[in-house]
Design a protein around this motif. Structure first.
Motif, short mmCIF file in Angstrom:
data_model
loop_
_atom_site.label_atom_id
_atom_site.label_comp_id
_atom_site.label_asym_id
_atom_site.label_seq_id
_atom_site.Cartn_x
_atom_site.Cartn_y
_atom_site.Cartn_z
N ILE A 178 3.74 -0.75 3.84
CA ILE A 178 2.94 0.48 3.76
C ILE A 178 3.89 1.66 3.62
O ILE A 178 4.69 1.95 4.52
CB ILE A 178 2.07 0.65 5.02
CG1 ILE A 178 1.13 -0.55 5.18
CG2 ILE A 178 1.27 1.96 4.93
CD1 ILE A 178 0.52 -0.66 6.55
N ILE A 187 -3.52 0.23 9.94
CA ILE A 187 -3.86 -0.43 8.67
C ILE A 187 -3.57 -1.93 8.77
O ILE A 187 -4.40 -2.76 8.39
CB ILE A 187 -3.07 0.20 7.51
CG1 ILE A 187 -3.57 1.63 7.23
CG2 ILE A 187 -3.22 -0.65 6.23
CD1 ILE A 187 -2.70 2.40 6.26
N LYS A 188 -2.39 -2.27 9.28
CA LYS A 188 -2.02 -3.68 9.40
C LYS A 188 -2.96 -4.42 10.35
O LYS A 188 -3.27 -5.60 10.14
CB LYS A 188 -0.57 -3.81 9.86
CG LYS A 188 0.45 -3.46 8.79
CD LYS A 188 1.87 -3.66 9.28
CE LYS A 188 2.22 -5.11 9.46
NZ LYS A 188 2.34 -5.83 8.17
N ALA A 233 0.08 3.39 9.90
CA ALA A 233 0.46 2.14 9.25
C ALA A 233 0.14 0.92 10.11
O ALA A 233 -0.35 -0.10 9.62
CB ALA A 233 1.95 2.17 8.90
N VAL A 285 -1.83 -6.74 4.33
CA VAL A 285 -0.94 -5.66 3.88
C VAL A 285 0.43 -5.85 4.53
O VAL A 285 0.56 -5.78 5.75
CB VAL A 285 -1.52 -4.28 4.23
CG1 VAL A 285 -0.58 -3.18 3.72
CG2 VAL A 285 -2.91 -4.10 3.62
N ASN A 314 4.45 5.79 2.94
CA ASN A 314 3.87 7.12 3.04
C ASN A 314 4.80 8.13 2.38
O ASN A 314 6.02 8.10 2.63
CB ASN A 314 3.68 7.53 4.51
CG ASN A 314 2.39 7.02 5.10
OD1 ASN A 314 1.32 7.52 4.78
ND2 ASN A 314 2.49 6.02 5.97
N LEU A 345 0.84 -1.20 0.00
CA LEU A 345 0.00 0.00 0.00
C LEU A 345 0.87 1.25 0.00
O LEU A 345 1.86 1.33 0.72
CB LEU A 345 -0.89 0.01 1.24
CG LEU A 345 -1.99 1.07 1.31
CD1 LEU A 345 -3.08 0.78 0.28
CD2 LEU A 345 -2.59 1.12 2.71
#
Length: 332
Positions: free
Chosen positions: A242, A232-233, A229, A239, A244, A193
């Motif tokens: 990640i 998100i995980k 992050a 994922v 940014n 991502l």
């Protein structure tokens, strides 16, 4: 045994009309035109770096579509084109304008891509020889059919053990009539991502919780990047990586750096700055392409991040939507 080495990108091919901001193009009757589109920009960079690339898109059944297909093949990109009567999508943006604000004028509704049902090619044709699928969040915003196709091929990629990457690039003008939160439906199928802490908030409803002062050297940026992050995980365990990106512009000045969370560790790239940039389009796509390239090559996490950040920064000085020969990822 089938060779599985291709990187598949799915998205709209666009013509980018780049008038000068002073209006001289009207007097001179001359207008710069670039090939663009988020997934095409990624595909073009990957192909230039000698990766095997396939682009699933849509082209008009006329001489414009034919010439575009020839150009893509000339760049070494295999084309799977849904062909129908209609027009190619376009947008207008001067080189000192930014895709993320109101200075971009879209003219892509309708287009052959936004009108396509995406039923020309079977899954076996689409995924023949493919090891990686890349999509940006621009594509599912364009039509219900495009969203359904993104979801369908991402699910199919999972069953075929194909790595899936998603770029969370938020364009407010494209999400006026539907909710960005529908992107959550795609997330269970994502392995890599890319985005930023603000686009994650728009798409995944994961808010920025630290107070930020708007400066590129704010320590809270890194704290928020890691917090975002990890969340998100937690929500989407598939994922694995990640990224940014952080680009701060003040007039012509720019500060740039990026982060990568892998194995629960937040890596930070070198920081770059310049008093003047030449082009605001395509930097994120260049970062995404370099991220994919580095992962495919098996580079170390830190090298993947450093190469991607350097490529993205260098793209700020290259006119047009895609990188040129001056950006060779093997000679950074």
């Amino acid at each position: 045994m089938q060779d599985s080495s291709k990187i598949l990108c799915f998205g709209e091919l666009l013509l980018h009309f780049a008038p000068d901001s002073e209006g001289n193009w009207l007097h001179e009757q001359s207008l710069k035109i670039y090939l663009g589109g988020a997934e095409y920009n990624v595909a073009a960079a990957l192909s230039q770096w000698k990766n095997s690339v396939k682009l699933l898109s849509a082209l008009p059944e006329n001489f414009v579509g034919n010439q575009l297909e020839i150009q893509l093949k000339h760049k070494g990109i295999e084309v799977l084109a849904e062909k129908t009567q209609g027009r190619i999508g376009t947008f207008y943006l001067s080189s000192d304008g930014d895709m993320q604000n109101a200075s971009v004028v879209y003219d892509r509704f309708p287009s052959v891509f936004t009108q396509s049902d995406f039923e020309t090619f079977s899954d076996d044709e689409i995924f023949s020889g493919v090891k990686w699928l890349h999509i940006s969040t621009i594509t599912p915003a364009l039509s219900d059919n495009a969203f359904r196709k993104c979801l369908q091929i991402m699910k199919e990629a999972r069953t075929r053990n194909i790595t899936v990457s998603l770029d969370l690039n938020y364009r407010a003008l494209l999400w006026q009539h539907q909710t960005p939160h529908k992107i959550k439906e795609l997330m269970p199928f994502v392995n890599v991502l890319m985005g930023n802490i603000w686009s994650v908030g728009q798409f995944l409803n994961i808010p920025v919780e630290y107070k930020l002062n708007g400066s590129f050297d704010d320590e809270n940026l890194l704290k928020q990047a890691k917090k975002t992050a990890l969340e998100i995980k937690k929500q989407f365990p598939n994922v694995e990586k990640i990224a940014n990106t952080f680009r701060f512009t003040n007039g012509e000045k720019v500060n740039y750096f990026a982060t990568l969370l892998a194995d629960e560790q937040l890596l930070v790239s070198e920081k770059y700055n310049s008093d003047k940039i030449e082009e605001r389009v395509g930097s994120g796509d260049s970062f995404m392409a370099a991220l994919i390239h580095g992962i495919v090559k098996g580079n170390s996490e830190q090298q993947i991040l450093e190469d991607a950040a350097k490529v993205a920064f260098k793209k700020l000085f290259v006119k047009g939507d895609t990188i040129d020969e001056s950006i060779n990822i093997e000679k950074l």
